[in-house]
Scaffold this active site. Sequence first.
Site, PDB file in Angstrom:
ATOM      1  CG  ASP A   9     108.314  35.469  16.141  1.00  0.00           C
ATOM      2  OD1 ASP A   9     108.999  36.386  17.477  1.00  0.00           O
ATOM      3  OD2 ASP A   9     107.418  36.303  15.418  1.00  0.00           O
ATOM      4  CG  HIS A  82     100.857  30.752  15.177  1.00  0.00           C
ATOM      5  ND1 HIS A  82      99.583  31.618  15.251  1.00  0.00           N
ATOM      6  CD2 HIS A  82     101.481  32.346  15.342  1.00  0.00           C
ATOM      7  CE1 HIS A  82      99.828  33.126  14.471  1.00  0.00           C
ATOM      8  NE2 HIS A  82     100.772  32.660  15.157  1.00  0.00           N
ATOM      9  CE  LYS A 107     107.251  39.531  17.201  1.00  0.00           C
ATOM     10  NZ  LYS A 107     106.093  38.332  16.338  1.00  0.00           N
ATOM     11  CB  CYS A 152     107.472  38.989  12.639  1.00  0.00           C
ATOM     12  SG  CYS A 152     105.794  38.092  13.704  1.00  0.00           S
TER      13      CYS A 152
HETATM   14  C1  VGL Z   1     104.279  35.108  12.748  1.00  0.00           C
HETATM   15  C2  VGL Z   1     102.186  35.096  11.636  1.00  0.00           C
HETATM   16  C3  VGL Z   1     102.199  35.067  12.625  1.00  0.00           C
HETATM   17  C4  VGL Z   1     105.836  34.897  12.581  1.00  0.00           C
HETATM   18  C5  VGL Z   1     103.781  35.255  13.610  1.00  0.00           C
HETATM   19  O1  VGL Z   1     106.239  35.361  13.153  1.00  0.00           O
HETATM   20  O2  VGL Z   1     106.647  35.987  10.958  1.00  0.00           O
HETATM   21  N1  VGL Z   1     104.136  34.972  11.572  1.00  0.00           N
HETATM   22  N2  VGL Z   1     102.618  35.156  14.140  1.00  0.00           N
HETATM   23 ZN    ZN Z   2     101.602  35.180  15.539  1.00  0.00          ZN
END
Ligand code: VGL
Ligand code: ZN
Length: 207
Positions: A9, A82, A107, A152
């Site tokens: 991410d 987000h 995801k 994540c």
């Molecule tokens: C994430 C919160 C919500 C991450 C993704 O990538 O850690 N955290 N969505």
């Molecule tokens: Zn997220």
Amino acid sequence: MNEALIVIDVQNDFCPGGALAVTDGDSILPQVNRLIAEFPHVILTQDWHPAGHSSFASAHPGTKPFDSTTMPYGQQTLWPDHCIQGTSGADFHDSLDWIRAELIVRKGFRPEIDSYSAFFENDRTTPTGLGGYLKERGISKLAFCGLALDYCVAYSALDAAKLGFEARVLVSACRGIDLGGSVATMTAQMQDAGVTLVQESFNGRQN
Ligand code: VGL
Ligand code: ZN
């Protein structure tokens, strides 16, 4: 070499100026790019939510971001909107060297369920397919870096260990959100699960 780097991410919304900015999230990019250049296999994940996703506080009247709520599958932290599919916030950071990536795992695209882990959604049972992909390719060792360390990255590494992969987290190439001590909590959980935490910078590759 049967080791893959899994870059979690590294997207605009998790970097400074983004909707769910992780402090200094963009500072890992030089290290992440160096790791991408060094590893024999590279896989990226991309948080990829439809508008109005159930993990967004905006979808739950009366709540605000970082509150917790109960979903059919358990407790869920509510986030600011987000990484909405197709928006610039969901794009990889401009500096990310993504060319060598062999696979991009998206995801969080099911409206009713969040997904932190690259392997299973937050119900802990719906697979993304990554485990099967890696096994089929004979990849048994995994190294993780990216955002966010305590969400994540941690959930992915924990699932990797549970699935029998040898899992390392390259901590210096990660940054955390740290909600209510979550970095310490998740670090302890990873250690208990047999995930190796590598602290040094620029030593992603074990020879
Ligand atoms: C994430 C919160 C919500 C991450 C993704 O990538 O850690 N955290 N969505
Ligand atoms: Zn997220």
